[in-house]
Design an enzyme around this catalytic site. Structure first.
Site, mmCIF file in Angstrom:
data_model
loop_
_atom_site.group_PDB
_atom_site.id
_atom_site.type_symbol
_atom_site.label_atom_id
_atom_site.label_comp_id
_atom_site.label_asym_id
_atom_site.label_seq_id
_atom_site.Cartn_x
_atom_site.Cartn_y
_atom_site.Cartn_z
ATOM 1 N N GLN A 1 12.567 0.926 5.073
ATOM 2 C CA GLN A 1 11.074 0.943 5.112
ATOM 3 C C GLN A 1 10.516 1.180 6.540
ATOM 4 O O GLN A 1 10.484 0.129 7.221
ATOM 5 C CB GLN A 1 10.641 -0.560 4.419
ATOM 6 C CG GLN A 1 9.171 -0.741 4.402
ATOM 7 C CD GLN A 1 8.821 -2.246 3.925
ATOM 8 O OE1 GLN A 1 9.467 -3.166 4.305
ATOM 9 N NE2 GLN A 1 7.728 -2.322 3.211
ATOM 10 N N GLU B 1 8.201 -6.116 -3.114
ATOM 11 C CA GLU B 1 8.824 -7.010 -2.165
ATOM 12 C C GLU B 1 8.724 -8.386 -2.179
ATOM 13 O O GLU B 1 9.464 -9.200 -2.169
ATOM 14 C CB GLU B 1 8.527 -6.469 -0.701
ATOM 15 C CG GLU B 1 8.962 -7.297 0.336
ATOM 16 C CD GLU B 1 8.841 -6.749 1.983
ATOM 17 O OE1 GLU B 1 7.877 -6.149 2.286
ATOM 18 O OE2 GLU B 1 9.658 -7.313 2.987
ATOM 19 N N SER C 1 6.149 -0.794 9.529
ATOM 20 C CA SER C 1 5.720 -1.629 10.833
ATOM 21 C C SER C 1 5.704 -0.769 12.161
ATOM 22 O O SER C 1 6.486 -0.006 12.430
ATOM 23 C CB SER C 1 6.143 -3.003 10.966
ATOM 24 O OG SER C 1 6.065 -3.722 9.774
HETATM 25 C C1 LIG Z 1 13.581 -9.966 9.641
HETATM 26 C C2 LIG Z 1 12.604 -8.949 9.806
HETATM 27 C C3 LIG Z 1 12.700 -7.922 8.840
HETATM 28 C C4 LIG Z 1 11.519 -6.939 8.924
HETATM 29 N N1 LIG Z 1 11.867 -5.621 8.169
HETATM 30 C C5 LIG Z 1 11.055 -4.803 8.394
HETATM 31 C C6 LIG Z 1 11.140 -3.479 7.755
HETATM 32 O O1 LIG Z 1 12.386 -3.112 7.126
HETATM 33 N N2 LIG Z 1 10.213 -2.491 7.608
HETATM 34 C C7 LIG Z 1 8.821 -2.834 7.887
HETATM 35 O O2 LIG Z 1 8.244 -1.771 8.264
HETATM 36 N N3 LIG Z 1 8.706 -4.063 8.767
HETATM 37 C C8 LIG Z 1 9.795 -4.946 8.899
HETATM 38 N N4 LIG Z 1 9.449 -6.191 9.400
HETATM 39 C C9 LIG Z 1 7.907 -6.293 10.056
HETATM 40 C C10 LIG Z 1 7.183 -7.101 9.495
HETATM 41 O O3 LIG Z 1 6.446 -6.977 8.375
HETATM 42 C C11 LIG Z 1 6.206 -7.635 10.521
HETATM 43 O O4 LIG Z 1 6.779 -8.373 11.499
HETATM 44 C C12 LIG Z 1 4.956 -8.714 10.156
HETATM 45 O O5 LIG Z 1 4.431 -8.045 9.178
HETATM 46 C C13 LIG Z 1 4.134 -9.013 11.259
HETATM 47 O O6 LIG Z 1 3.632 -8.113 12.178
HETATM 48 P P1 LIG Z 1 4.137 -8.076 13.538
HETATM 49 O O7 LIG Z 1 5.341 -8.599 13.814
HETATM 50 O O8 LIG Z 1 3.398 -6.696 14.199
HETATM 51 O O9 LIG Z 1 3.322 -9.202 14.257
HETATM 52 P P2 LIG Z 1 1.469 -9.279 14.715
HETATM 53 O O10 LIG Z 1 0.602 -8.800 13.239
HETATM 54 O O11 LIG Z 1 1.312 -8.836 15.846
HETATM 55 O O12 LIG Z 1 1.285 -10.910 14.581
HETATM 56 C C14 LIG Z 1 1.639 -11.443 15.708
HETATM 57 C C15 LIG Z 1 1.069 -12.780 15.524
HETATM 58 O O13 LIG Z 1 -0.348 -12.923 15.407
HETATM 59 C C16 LIG Z 1 -0.582 -13.530 13.924
HETATM 60 N N5 LIG Z 1 -1.682 -12.957 13.162
HETATM 61 C C17 LIG Z 1 -1.922 -11.376 13.161
HETATM 62 N N6 LIG Z 1 -2.900 -11.095 12.331
HETATM 63 C C18 LIG Z 1 -3.496 -12.414 12.046
HETATM 64 C C19 LIG Z 1 -4.775 -13.026 11.198
HETATM 65 N N7 LIG Z 1 -5.454 -11.851 10.904
HETATM 66 N N8 LIG Z 1 -5.021 -14.123 11.315
HETATM 67 C C20 LIG Z 1 -3.972 -14.901 11.888
HETATM 68 N N9 LIG Z 1 -2.921 -15.011 12.489
HETATM 69 C C21 LIG Z 1 -2.536 -13.481 12.772
HETATM 70 C C22 LIG Z 1 0.601 -13.520 13.115
HETATM 71 O O14 LIG Z 1 0.820 -14.387 12.406
HETATM 72 C C23 LIG Z 1 1.893 -13.625 14.368
HETATM 73 O O15 LIG Z 1 2.043 -14.823 14.364
HETATM 74 C C24 LIG Z 1 10.515 -7.012 9.463
HETATM 75 C C25 LIG Z 1 10.176 -8.199 10.197
HETATM 76 C C26 LIG Z 1 11.301 -9.253 10.192
HETATM 77 C C27 LIG Z 1 11.093 -10.371 11.035
#
Ligand SMILES: Cc1cc2nc3c(=O)[nH]c(=O)nc-3n(C[C@H](O)[C@H](O)[C@H](O)COP(=O)(O)OP(=O)(O)OC[C@H]3O[C@@H](n4cnc5c(N)ncnc54)[C@H](O)[C@@H]3O)c2cc1C
Length: 408
Positions: free
Chosen positions: A137, A255, A140
């Site tokens: 997928q 999902e 992100s």
């Molecule tokens: C094990 C694992 C597998 C994954 N696999 C995939 C995959 O296969 N394909 C894919 O596309 N993605 C994948 N992901 C990504 C996952 O969907 C993202 O990590 C997730 O959506 C969070 O985005 P970010 O890491 O960019 O954090 P950010 O969005 O940058 O967030 C950083 C921090 O800010 C907080 N935050 C952000 N916005 C808000 C808000 N509006 N209000 C309050 N707090 C907020 C978050 O909670 C977090 O603590 C995976 C992640 C993990 C951990």
């Protein structure tokens, strides 16, 4: 809803157990020494795990269990999400690699069924069922996770091809995947949710560079994926151009409906760990084990609710967010408990640690469900807004063209 198994579920569970008993070995929850965490650290271990998962997938496909919620004519069993969950829950008790290809079976498959062309369905669905193609997928990005619609990977049209350039991150399994479902910006002149298109990308095409990310425990689970002018046939667009956000919502709904289908470990194993560590008489440990048991029961009931909502065609809502938070909390509480039970030995790693470090692996794995599929904080936002009726997040960018949004 009625939490007791219906006669239909009772019959299905018996059928599933009989089939699993015939084709797999039921795990002994008390045999901690043989417990597997399915985490790999080398390429060879990865290849072996993929081969084992693929063989199991084909065994399931031969009997219609690879994707039981798909229509029967497409190789499924026409089961509602609630009934399909019976298979996942039972499978979790057997020594098989059963949940490795869920991006394909639980997410891409239903998305193609809803959005794909006849040709895409005919080509891809049988290959997903038998794991001839493994999917990842590509959603992100470094600047777009929780705010997924802010993604900036772009696809420019050149004749019959898209030319895709950008960077994805966190891509689970990209290092062994054949295809990726990618979200790209195809129109920066409209607000961010509207200018996105979903495209199927060959992970071995020129210009795709997959760089595995090694985690704290030495394992590789997800990757960075760099796309440098990757040429993709326009025929591989999934859904109409510009409707990628709708495609993404279908993927994410599926999902969330599949989260909690099977667990990494059960409370039985923690009880056994306490027994073998001489801590079963400790009243505080007993209290925490009881807490884990209660959490697992609550999760079971929440699972029914999420699948019931999915079965009635409702979009992902509070049920799935409550479920997601409960799963997170369970792994946090369970991870801390297992190392506390081990006491000082909990600080050891790998072969020096009890049971080859399996509980340390599980402890460190707790952050995956707490972030992946939507973070705890984002789930709390959804619950705050949709259940408690609190004022929504202020969204000033809703009607502004993506091109005009300030970006880092
Ligand atoms: C094990 C694992 C597998 C994954 N696999 C995939 C995959 O296969 N394909 C894919 O596309 N993605 C994948 N992901 C990504 C996952 O969907 C993202 O990590 C997730 O959506 C969070 O985005 P970010 O890491 O960019 O954090 P950010 O969005 O940058 O967030 C950083 C921090 O800010 C907080 N935050 C952000 N916005 C808000 C808000 N509006 N209000 C309050 N707090 C907020 C978050 O909670 C977090 O603590 C995976 C992640 C993990 C951990």
């Amino acid at each position: 809803m009625d939490f007791d198994d219906s006669p239909e579920e009772i019959a299905l569970r018996a059928e599933v157990r009989a089939w699993l008993d015939e084709h797999a070995v039921r795990r002994d929850p008390e045999a901690l020494a043989g417990m597997r965490t399915y985490r790999t650290r080398t390429e060879a271990e990865d290849e072996a795990l993929v081969a084992e998962a693929r063989a199991w997938q084909r065994t399931k496909a031969d009997s219609g269990w690879a994707a039981p919620s798909w229509p029967a004519e497409l190789g499924g069993r026409d089961l509602s999400p609630l009934l399909a969950g019976v298979f996942a829950a039972e499978e979790a008790h057997y020594d098989v690699v059963g949940r490795m290809f869920t991006v394909g079976t639980d997410m891409v498959g239903p998305t193609l069924i809803e959005w794909g062309t006849d040709e895409q369905r005919r080509h891809h669905l049988p290959r997903i069922l038998r794991a001839d193609d493994i999917w990842c997928q590509l959603f992100s990005e470094p600047g777009a996770g929780s705010d997924l619609a802010g993604l900036s990977t772009r696809a420019l049209r050149d004749g019959d091809e898209w030319v895709v350039t950008g960077q994805k991150v966190w891509t689970t399994g990209a290092h062994y995947s054949d295809l990726g479902i990618l979200l790209a910006r195809t129109d920066p002149d409209v607000p961010k949710h509207r200018g996105i298109t979903a495209i199927a990308v060959d992970m071995r095409a020129p210009g795709v560079d997959v760089r595995p990310l090694r985690q704290i425990d030495g394992t590789i689970h997800f990757n960075e994926v760099f796309l440098d002018e990757v040429r993709v046939p326009v025929a591989d667009t999934i859904g109409p151009v510009g409707s990628g956000w709708g495609v993404a919502l279908t993927m994410l709904t599926n999902e969330r409906a599949s989260i909690g289908g099977g667990s990494m470990y059960g409370v039985d194993q923690l009880v056994q760990l306490a027994r073998e560590s001489g801590r079963l008489g400790d009243p505080l440990i007993r209290q925490r084990l009881a807490d884990m048991y209660i959490r697992d029961e609550i999760l079971r009931f929440l699972g029914y609710r999420v699948r019931t909502a999915a079965a009635s065609g409702r979009p992902p809502g509070p049920e799935s967010s409550v479920m997601k938070l409960a799963v997170s909390a369970r792994y946090e509480v369970g991870g801390d408990l297992m190392l506390d039970i081990e006491g000082a030995a909990g600080a050891l790693m790998g072969d020096d640690a009890p049971y080859g470090g399996r509980f340390q692996d599980l402890f460190m794995g707790q952050w995956a469900p707490r972030i992946g599929g939507g973070t705890d904080q984002v789930q709390r936002n959804i619950i705050g807004e949709r259940v408690l009726g609190l004022p929504g997040d202020i969204r000033v960018d809703k009607d502004v063209a993506f091109r005009d949004l300030p970006r880092a």
